[in-house]
Design a protein around this motif. Structure first.
Motif, PDB file in Angstrom:
ATOM      1  N   GLY A 207       0.817  -1.214   0.000  1.00 12.68           N
ATOM      2  CA  GLY A 207       0.000   0.000   0.000  1.00 12.68           C
ATOM      3  C   GLY A 207       0.846   1.257   0.000  1.00 12.68           C
ATOM      4  N   VAL A 208       1.909   1.256   0.804  1.00 14.68           N
ATOM      5  CA  VAL A 208       2.825   2.403   0.861  1.00 14.68           C
ATOM      6  C   VAL A 208       3.511   2.602  -0.493  1.00 14.68           C
ATOM      7  CG1 VAL A 208       4.974   3.271   1.874  1.00 14.68           C
ATOM      8  CG2 VAL A 208       3.228   2.258   3.347  1.00 14.68           C
ATOM      9  N   PHE A 209       3.940   1.498  -1.102  1.00 16.74           N
ATOM     10  CA  PHE A 209       4.619   1.582  -2.404  1.00 16.74           C
ATOM     11  C   PHE A 209       3.714   2.174  -3.471  1.00 16.74           C
ATOM     12  CE2 PHE A 209       5.291  -0.529  -6.553  1.00 16.74           C
ATOM     13  CZ  PHE A 209       6.474   0.101  -6.905  1.00 16.74           C
ATOM     14  N   VAL A 210       2.508   1.634  -3.607  1.00 13.07           N
ATOM     15  CA  VAL A 210       1.571   2.126  -4.623  1.00 13.07           C
ATOM     16  C   VAL A 210       1.202   3.589  -4.357  1.00 13.07           C
ATOM     17  CG1 VAL A 210      -0.716   1.834  -5.655  1.00 13.07           C
ATOM     18  CG2 VAL A 210       0.641  -0.179  -5.052  1.00 13.07           C
ATOM     19  N   LEU A 211       1.005   3.923  -3.077  1.00 12.79           N
ATOM     20  CA  LEU A 211       0.648   5.290  -2.695  1.00 12.79           C
ATOM     21  C   LEU A 211       1.712   6.290  -3.118  1.00 12.79           C
ATOM     22  CD1 LEU A 211      -0.996   7.433  -1.094  1.00 12.79           C
ATOM     23  CD2 LEU A 211       0.262   6.697   0.943  1.00 12.79           C
ATOM     24  N   PHE A 212       2.958   6.048  -2.710  1.00  9.98           N
ATOM     25  CA  PHE A 212       4.011   7.027  -2.967  1.00  9.98           C
ATOM     26  C   PHE A 212       4.474   7.020  -4.422  1.00  9.98           C
ATOM     27  CE2 PHE A 212       4.105   7.085   1.609  1.00  9.98           C
ATOM     28  CZ  PHE A 212       4.417   8.405   1.889  1.00  9.98           C
ATOM     29  N   LEU A 213       4.387   5.876  -5.080  1.00  8.21           N
ATOM     30  CA  LEU A 213       4.675   5.857  -6.518  1.00  8.21           C
ATOM     31  C   LEU A 213       3.628   6.678  -7.262  1.00  8.21           C
ATOM     32  CD1 LEU A 213       6.353   4.762  -8.886  1.00  8.21           C
ATOM     33  CD2 LEU A 213       4.818   2.783  -8.957  1.00  8.21           C
ATOM     34  N   GLY A 214       2.378   6.517  -6.854  1.00  8.56           N
ATOM     35  CA  GLY A 214       1.302   7.296  -7.461  1.00  8.56           C
ATOM     36  C   GLY A 214       1.475   8.787  -7.236  1.00  8.56           C
ATOM     37  N   ILE A 215       1.847   9.159  -6.013  1.00  9.25           N
ATOM     38  CA  ILE A 215       2.069  10.574  -5.697  1.00  9.25           C
ATOM     39  C   ILE A 215       3.207  11.147  -6.539  1.00  9.25           C
ATOM     40  CG2 ILE A 215       2.912  12.154  -3.902  1.00  9.25           C
ATOM     41  CD1 ILE A 215       1.349  10.466  -1.870  1.00  9.25           C
ATOM     42  N   LEU A 216       4.260  10.363  -6.694  1.00 10.27           N
ATOM     43  CA  LEU A 216       5.424  10.795  -7.476  1.00 10.27           C
ATOM     44  C   LEU A 216       5.036  11.057  -8.929  1.00 10.27           C
ATOM     45  CD1 LEU A 216       8.497  11.177  -6.882  1.00 10.27           C
ATOM     46  CD2 LEU A 216       8.832   8.901  -7.857  1.00 10.27           C
ATOM     47  N   VAL A 217       4.291  10.130  -9.517  1.00  5.98           N
ATOM     48  CA  VAL A 217       3.872  10.266 -10.916  1.00  5.98           C
ATOM     49  C   VAL A 217       2.859  11.396 -11.064  1.00  5.98           C
ATOM     50  CG1 VAL A 217       2.685   9.120 -12.834  1.00  5.98           C
ATOM     51  CG2 VAL A 217       4.325   7.833 -11.425  1.00  5.98           C
ATOM     52  N   PHE A 218       1.882  11.454 -10.142  1.00  2.62           N
ATOM     53  CA  PHE A 218       0.846  12.485 -10.227  1.00  2.62           C
ATOM     54  C   PHE A 218       1.439  13.880 -10.092  1.00  2.62           C
ATOM     55  CE2 PHE A 218      -2.037  15.343  -7.891  1.00  2.62           C
ATOM     56  CZ  PHE A 218      -3.014  15.507  -8.865  1.00  2.62           C
ATOM     57  N   ALA A 219       2.357  14.059  -9.134  1.00  5.70           N
ATOM     58  CA  ALA A 219       2.965  15.375  -8.917  1.00  5.70           C
ATOM     59  C   ALA A 219       3.707  15.847 -10.164  1.00  5.70           C
ATOM     60  CB  ALA A 219       3.922  15.317  -7.727  1.00  5.70           C
ATOM     61  N   LYS A 220       4.353  14.907 -10.842  1.00  9.42           N
ATOM     62  CA  LYS A 220       5.096  15.261 -12.055  1.00  9.42           C
ATOM     63  C   LYS A 220       4.155  15.751 -13.150  1.00  9.42           C
ATOM     64  CE  LYS A 220       8.450  13.379 -15.357  1.00  9.42           C
ATOM     65  NZ  LYS A 220       9.264  12.200 -15.739  1.00  9.42           N
ATOM     66  N   PHE A 221       3.080  14.999 -13.399  1.00  7.64           N
ATOM     67  CA  PHE A 221       2.128  15.385 -14.449  1.00  7.64           C
ATOM     68  C   PHE A 221       1.299  16.599 -14.040  1.00  7.64           C
ATOM     69  CE2 PHE A 221       3.039  11.073 -15.873  1.00  7.64           C
ATOM     70  CZ  PHE A 221       3.091  11.238 -17.252  1.00  7.64           C
ATOM     71  N   ASP A 222       1.012  16.717 -12.744  1.00  5.74           N
ATOM     72  CA  ASP A 222       0.231  17.860 -12.267  1.00  5.74           C
ATOM     73  C   ASP A 222       1.017  19.152 -12.422  1.00  5.74           C
ATOM     74  OD1 ASP A 222      -2.235  18.777 -11.061  1.00  5.74           O
ATOM     75  OD2 ASP A 222      -1.060  19.242  -9.273  1.00  5.74           O
ATOM     76  N   ASN A 223       2.312  19.094 -12.133  1.00  4.56           N
ATOM     77  CA  ASN A 223       3.165  20.283 -12.305  1.00  4.56           C
ATOM     78  C   ASN A 223       3.250  20.690 -13.773  1.00  4.56           C
ATOM     79  OD1 ASN A 223       3.718  20.482  -9.580  1.00  4.56           O
ATOM     80  ND2 ASN A 223       5.567  19.221  -9.691  1.00  4.56           N
ATOM     81  N   LYS A 224       3.320  19.683 -14.655  1.00  7.03           N
ATOM     82  CA  LYS A 224       3.354  19.983 -16.092  1.00  7.03           C
ATOM     83  C   LYS A 224       2.052  20.627 -16.555  1.00  7.03           C
ATOM     84  CE  LYS A 224       6.697  16.597 -17.817  1.00  7.03           C
ATOM     85  NZ  LYS A 224       6.907  15.417 -18.714  1.00  7.03           N
ATOM     86  N   ALA A 225       0.929  20.103 -16.046  1.00  4.26           N
ATOM     87  CA  ALA A 225      -0.386  20.630 -16.425  1.00  4.26           C
ATOM     88  C   ALA A 225      -0.541  22.060 -15.951  1.00  4.26           C
ATOM     89  CB  ALA A 225      -1.481  19.749 -15.836  1.00  4.26           C
ATOM     90  N   GLU A 226      -0.070  22.362 -14.735  1.00  2.00           N
ATOM     91  CA  GLU A 226      -0.174  23.707 -14.199  1.00  2.00           C
ATOM     92  C   GLU A 226       0.713  24.675 -14.962  1.00  2.00           C
ATOM     93  OE1 GLU A 226       0.544  23.785 -10.037  1.00  2.00           O
ATOM     94  OE2 GLU A 226      -1.380  22.857  -9.509  1.00  2.00           O
TER      95      GLU A 226
END
Length: 230
Positions: A207-226
């Protein structure tokens, strides 16, 4: 000119903080994955953790369970399939009402990915549950799906909603409550004797792995979108 210098300094500070955060998140991803893989290999290689699992199982079995199992059954149901879908839907609706479309999409993808990965792991390991449980439970034992989804869901809730609290004390209470419930759901699986200790630990790590991997990927794409909209 002074204003431009200040802007550059602020951007540099934000970039440095982001790099540090990414490094920490990456480290957590690697460490949690390693823990999961160690538990996975230990389980596949003839039950390396079996003595510890048997000890934990015997210890829990010796604890009197009069009324508490009813409470634990309610707690464990929080992350049953119905419970996870119900709570996930509530979180999704709140994000959509706030017009946070990217965050809503992230929630759905992360929860879906967590569910698929845990099911693949269960099929891969094919581990039987403890023979005598306080409640009946079907499916394979490793890893604990309840633990995986509890850590993932409440971790996502913290990540997506913690900034809604302006008070630092309120924010800390919110985070502490989410962590407490996630760990309590995980522990309930051992208490009700439907999982071995190593199943639950593996579920938490996954659960920790999927959570933080997801956060890492989301933050990258979210920053690009912004940056594209700015």
């Amino acid at each position: 000119m002074p204003g431009n210098k200040m802007d550059k300094r602020n951007k540099s500070t934000i970039k440095n903080k982001s790099s540090v955060n990414n490094a920490v998140i990456t480290r957590i991803c690697i460490e949690s994955l390693l823990i999961f893989l160690i538990l996975l290999v230990g389980t596949l290689k003839g039950g390396f953790f079996l003595p510890i699992d048997n000890w934990a199982y015997s210890l829990e079995a010796s604890v009197p369970k009069p009324v508490i199992p009813v409470v634990m059954m309610v707690i464990t149901s929080i992350m049953s399939l119905r419970g996870a879908v119900f709570l996930g839907t509530i979180a999704l609706v709140i994000l959509l009402l706030q017009k946070k479309i990217r965050q809503a999409l992230f929630l759905v993808i992360a929860m879906g990915a967590g569910y698929v990965i845990r099911e693949i792991a269960k099929l891969l390991v094919h581990r039987a549950r403890p023979e005598i449980g306080v409640i009946s439970s079907t499916g394979f034992s490793f890893p604990s799906g309840h633990a995986t989804m509890a850590i993932l869901f409440f971790g996502l809730v913290i990540y997506l909603f913690k900034d809604e609290f302006k008070s630092l004390i309120a924010k800390r209470i919110f985070i502490a409550m989410c962590v407490f419930v996630a760990l309590l759901v995980s522990y309930s699986r051992i208490y009700l004797a439907v999982h071995w200790l190593s199943d639950v630990l593996a579920g938490i790590a996954l659960g920790v792995f999927v959570l933080f991997l997801g956060i890492l990927v989301f933050a990258k794409f979210d920053n690009k979108a912004e940056s594209m909209h700015s």
